[in-house]
Design an enzyme around this catalytic site. Structure first.
Site, PDB file in Angstrom:
ATOM      1  N   SER A 170       0.846  -1.189   0.000  1.00 14.23           N
ATOM      2  CA  SER A 170       0.000   0.000   0.000  1.00 14.23           C
ATOM      3  C   SER A 170       0.887   1.246   0.000  1.00 14.23           C
ATOM      4  CB  SER A 170      -0.958  -0.032   1.192  1.00 14.23           C
ATOM      5  OG  SER A 170      -1.943   0.961   1.081  1.00 14.23           O
ATOM      6  N   ASP A 241     -18.852 -13.803 -11.627  1.00 16.06           N
ATOM      7  CA  ASP A 241     -18.033 -14.903 -11.116  1.00 16.06           C
ATOM      8  C   ASP A 241     -18.023 -16.133 -12.028  1.00 16.06           C
ATOM      9  OD1 ASP A 241     -16.912 -17.003  -9.649  1.00 16.06           O
ATOM     10  OD2 ASP A 241     -18.567 -17.122  -8.230  1.00 16.06           O
ATOM     11  N   ASP A 244     -15.575 -17.342 -15.690  1.00 17.88           N
ATOM     12  CA  ASP A 244     -14.277 -18.003 -15.876  1.00 17.88           C
ATOM     13  C   ASP A 244     -14.394 -19.519 -15.804  1.00 17.88           C
ATOM     14  OD1 ASP A 244     -14.730 -18.446 -13.192  1.00 17.88           O
ATOM     15  OD2 ASP A 244     -12.971 -17.354 -12.483  1.00 17.88           O
ATOM     16  N   ASP A 248     -16.719 -19.512  -7.636  1.00 21.31           N
ATOM     17  CA  ASP A 248     -15.987 -19.526  -6.372  1.00 21.31           C
ATOM     18  C   ASP A 248     -16.032 -18.181  -5.653  1.00 21.31           C
ATOM     19  OD1 ASP A 248     -14.461 -18.121  -8.186  1.00 21.31           O
ATOM     20  OD2 ASP A 248     -12.706 -19.427  -8.086  1.00 21.31           O
ATOM     21  N   ILE A 250     -15.310 -15.304  -7.000  1.00 20.95           N
ATOM     22  CA  ILE A 250     -14.193 -14.479  -7.451  1.00 20.95           C
ATOM     23  C   ILE A 250     -14.440 -13.956  -8.859  1.00 20.95           C
ATOM     24  CG2 ILE A 250     -11.729 -14.500  -8.058  1.00 20.95           C
ATOM     25  CD1 ILE A 250     -11.388 -16.697  -5.917  1.00 20.95           C
ATOM     26  N   ASP A 396      -9.175  -5.488  -4.529  1.00 18.59           N
ATOM     27  CA  ASP A 396      -8.625  -4.461  -3.640  1.00 18.59           C
ATOM     28  C   ASP A 396      -9.607  -3.308  -3.508  1.00 18.59           C
ATOM     29  OD1 ASP A 396      -7.115  -2.392  -2.407  1.00 18.59           O
ATOM     30  OD2 ASP A 396      -5.271  -3.246  -3.184  1.00 18.59           O
ATOM     31  N   HIS A 436      -7.101  -5.852  -0.055  1.00 15.98           N
ATOM     32  CA  HIS A 436      -5.986  -4.913   0.035  1.00 15.98           C
ATOM     33  C   HIS A 436      -4.816  -5.543   0.790  1.00 15.98           C
ATOM     34  CE1 HIS A 436      -3.996  -1.120  -0.216  1.00 15.98           C
ATOM     35  NE2 HIS A 436      -3.961  -0.944   1.100  1.00 15.98           N
TER      36      HIS A 436
END
Length: 529
Positions: A170, A241, A244, A248, A250, A396, A436
């Protein structure tokens, strides 16, 4: 070693600008009380830390100007591996990174931390009327740490370190990149997580986004509640999600997708009737996911990532005497603009505008926006053989993930290098599902320092630990081709492994092979997007 821990004080105190506060030898696993730790630097409310090696703990003050000092802490292992590791800060600095000290010392590095020139992760008083403290945080603290660290190592061990490294995330990522620009001789290898380069635009974005939704007028027809934002983000993940091939939780690369926010409007059955958006609120969402522009209309900061937690701008109220009033939970904006930009103890971001952002960028307090704002010129660092290794989570919430790829491409443009030439000294890894610096639903653990326990010896290798991958690159010339990320049960390092995934060197992406167990790293391969 040339000196014992007890002998080092008298030697170091003779050096100009150094004053030893403490030098104590400690055994592995000892709990160390930190009585002077300010509350905003405490982790889980604790004012203590635990050693991860038999070591000499040294605390010094380093004079950086006639009116400023930095406190630096060194953990010097008895079983030293011959390497120096400096570490950075987070947020507005002010806290020695004890997780990084634990991590580095546990691996045998002579590891150093700095308070960045002031004490505290929240507040503005340490910048108010203190221009030299602003300079320390802006550009000077890590260089002071590097110079003092090298001197202390040589005095204590009787020789120089074989290699010098830096690790930060960061703000610490910004500090690392700034080192490569301003002080290219300080480190052989620099590890930069969620790199907060172009720092002023990153911080300003939280105020701009809050204002786009009508804040601080909580009754504005544009305003969207925290509950609505949670539902919007969940819906984004549910929609994107599966694309792909693996469901999951994501979104592998949020920058490659767009969503028409009108689907969140009432009557479309995406959000329920208590959370769905009016037409005005739909327009608010559309504006939120637009990039930031300055007063000239130039894009200065990428769009907020789909699927990322919006709390940095949408958690913007507090309760006072039973009444809800506007206040950003993200305190960095108010603290830094109060203390370092406007030098005013009463300024608030309630009327924050693009003009406030541009004023700070033009002022550039302490040179804080050199890294990734004014400059990407790491040519001297590149010329002397230094290595830059970056990582960034695709979920993030604080530094939008496109910042790291933008910095990579702008560096290539500045140095006029091809992708192959960039990869000779600068590599970036994206971690899908990581927030993050750490955490998140993805296989995010790639050897970052963590306030939990170390992950175990089986993860201390170049495949699983990004710091050790950097060491292998610098010392053996083995550039990292991929990293294995791990998701531990309950995000407790060393617990049961729930999933692993292969992470790839940008611009390659990690793709499921369509056959194997998606929770195993070998089922993911690196392909160019």
């Amino acid at each position: 070693m040339s000196l014992t821990c007890q002998q080092i004080s008298s030697i170091l105190n003779t050096a100009p600008g150094l004053a030893v506060l403490n030098a104590t030898h400690l055994s592995n696993g000892v709990v160390v009380d930190l009585p002077g730790l300010v509350p905003s630097c405490m982790v889980n409310g604790l004012s203590s830390t635990t050693t991860t090696n038999d070591l000499c703990r040294i605390i010094v003050n380093v004079t950086t100007s006639a009116s400023s000092t930095n406190r630096i802490e060194a953990w010097l292992p008895d079983n030293w591996n011959g390497r120096f590791l400096a570490t950075g800060n987070g947020g507005i600095g002010g806290c020695i990174d004890y997780a990084n000290l634990q991590h580095g010392a546990g691996l045998g590095f002579a590891t150093f931390g700095t308070n960045g020139g002031h004490d505290g992760q929240t507040g503005f008083e340490f910048f108010l009327n203190r221009p030299e403290d602003i300079n320390d945080f802006g550009y000077r603290a890590i260089h002071a740490e590097a110079e003092a660290g090298k001197y202390i190592i040589e005095q204590y061990y009787g020789r120089k370190a074989d290699y010098n490294y830096y690790s930060g995330c960061s703000t610490g990522g910004r500090q690392g990149f700034e080192e490569a620009i301003l002080y290219p001789d300080d480190f052989h290898g620099i590890l930069m997580g969620s790199m907060g380069v172009d720092w002023l635009h990153i911080v300003a974005s939280k105020g701009i986004l809050a204002r786009r939704m009508g804040w601080p007028d909580l009754s504005s027809p544009k305003y969207i509640t925290a509950a609505q934002w949670s539902a919007i983000v969940k819906a984004q993940i549910d929609l994107l999600d599966p694309l792909d091939g693996v469901t999951d939780g994501i979104i592998d690369d949020p920058t490659s997708h767009t969503i028409d926010p009108s689907i969140f409007g009432c009557g479309n059955d995406v959000l329920n009737s208590s959370l769905c958006l009016t037409d005005v609120q739909v327009q608010t969402v559309r504006e939120i996911y637009e990039p930031l522009t300055n007063s000239e209309g130039d894009v200065v900061y990428p769009s907020f990532d789909l699927g990322a937690d919006t709390s940095v701008f949408s958690a913007n109220t507090k309760t006072v005497d039973g009444t809800t009033v506007p206040e950003l939970t993200y305190t960095v904006l108010q603290d830094y603009w109060r203390g370092a930009v406007y030098n005013s103890s009463t300024w608030t971001p309630h009327n924050f505008t693009i003009a406030d952002m541009d004023f700070a960028v033009n002022l550039n307090p302490g040179g804080i926006n050199i890294a990734g704002g004014l400059s990407h010129n790491v040519s001297a660092y590149h010329f002397q053989g230094g290595k830059l290794l970056a990582y960034h989570g695709r979920a993030d919430q604080t530094v939008t993930s496109a910042v790291s790829s933008r910095a990579f491409h702008r560096t290539a443009e500045t140095l006029d290098l091809s992708l192959e030439q960039m990869h000779d000294f600068y590599r970036l890894f994206y971690v899908p599902g990581m927030g993050h610096c750490a955490g998140g639903v993805g296989a995010w653990s790639i050897g970052q320092p963590n306030v939990n326990r170390p992950p175990g010896e089986q993860f201390n290798n170049t495949d699983n630990n990004i710091l050790l991958a950097l060491v292998d690159w610098v010392e053996e010339g083995n550039a990292p081709q991929a990293l294995v990320g791990t998701k531990f049960k309950g995000d407790r390092l060393g617990e049961e492994v729930e999933a692993q995934r292969t992470h790839c060197v940008y611009p390659s992406v990690s793709r499921w092979d369509g056959v194997g167990d998606a929770k195993k790293a070998e089922s993911w391969r690196c392909e160019l997007a």
